[in-house]
Scaffold this motif. Structure first.
Motif, short mmCIF file in Angstrom:
data_model
loop_
_atom_site.label_atom_id
_atom_site.label_comp_id
_atom_site.label_asym_id
_atom_site.label_seq_id
_atom_site.Cartn_x
_atom_site.Cartn_y
_atom_site.Cartn_z
N LEU A 190 38.81 39.16 -2.29
CA LEU A 190 39.14 39.82 -1.03
C LEU A 190 40.63 39.73 -0.73
O LEU A 190 41.20 40.63 -0.11
N ASN A 191 41.25 38.65 -1.17
CA ASN A 191 42.70 38.47 -0.98
C ASN A 191 43.50 39.04 -2.14
O ASN A 191 44.70 38.79 -2.25
N SER A 215 31.36 30.69 -6.97
CA SER A 215 31.21 32.13 -6.82
C SER A 215 31.70 32.58 -5.45
O SER A 215 32.30 33.65 -5.32
N GLU A 216 31.48 31.75 -4.43
CA GLU A 216 31.98 32.08 -3.10
C GLU A 216 33.50 32.08 -3.07
O GLU A 216 34.12 32.99 -2.50
N SER A 217 34.10 31.08 -3.68
CA SER A 217 35.57 31.01 -3.66
C SER A 217 36.21 32.14 -4.45
O SER A 217 37.24 32.68 -4.04
N VAL A 270 34.57 38.05 -10.38
CA VAL A 270 33.64 37.95 -9.26
C VAL A 270 32.21 38.22 -9.72
O VAL A 270 31.29 37.46 -9.43
N GLY A 321 34.88 35.08 -4.79
CA GLY A 321 34.70 36.26 -3.94
C GLY A 321 35.77 36.34 -2.87
O GLY A 321 36.31 37.43 -2.58
N ILE A 322 36.11 35.20 -2.27
CA ILE A 322 37.17 35.17 -1.27
C ILE A 322 38.52 35.50 -1.90
O ILE A 322 39.34 36.22 -1.32
N GLU A 323 38.76 34.97 -3.10
CA GLU A 323 40.00 35.28 -3.81
C GLU A 323 40.10 36.77 -4.10
O GLU A 323 41.18 37.35 -4.03
N GLN A 367 43.44 38.22 -5.28
CA GLN A 367 43.94 37.19 -6.18
C GLN A 367 43.03 37.00 -7.39
O GLN A 367 43.35 36.25 -8.29
#
Length: 113
Positions: A71-72, A63-65, A80, A67-69, A74
């Motif tokens: 933000l980018n 879930s963290e990864s 998310v 979320g980062i994707e 992607q």
């Protein structure tokens, strides 16, 4: 029961099915004692617990990864939300199991010798 409790029960049931353990509606054919030679080939409680906790950690990390994707730009917002809700449900299940284990330990401590 509220909806979150039902989700936790469903998650626990699916985790048991993924581990090869029968659910409440299924019949367990044979249970071998812990110290027997038959139990050596099967997974121990510690191994099942360790694998379940690593699956919970993997779910939270996913879930963290995602979320980062997002933000980018992607990943989609739906992905998310789905992964965050899944991680929340897994964490709530882990906390509920922890609370039950602590309650059982306290009950054992209160038993007269």
């Amino acid at each position: 029961m509220n909806i979150k409790a039902l989700d936790a029960v469903n998650a626990y049931s699916s985790a048991l099915k993924n581990q090869g353990i029968a659910g409440p509606d299924e019949k367990i054919e044979k249970i071998s004692p812990v110290g027997s030679a038959e139990a050596e080939g099967s997974a121990s409680f510690g191994a099942i617990l360790k694998e379940s906790l690593s699956d919970a950690a993997d779910s939270i990390a996913k879930s963290e990864s995602v979320g980062i994707e997002a933000l980018n730009k992607q990943a989609d917002l739906v992905d998310v939300v789905t992964h965050v809700q899944n991680a929340e449900m897994v964490l709530e299940t882990v906390v509920a199991v922890r609370d039950k284990v602590i309650a059982a330990y306290q009950d054992i401590i209160k038993m007269p010798i």
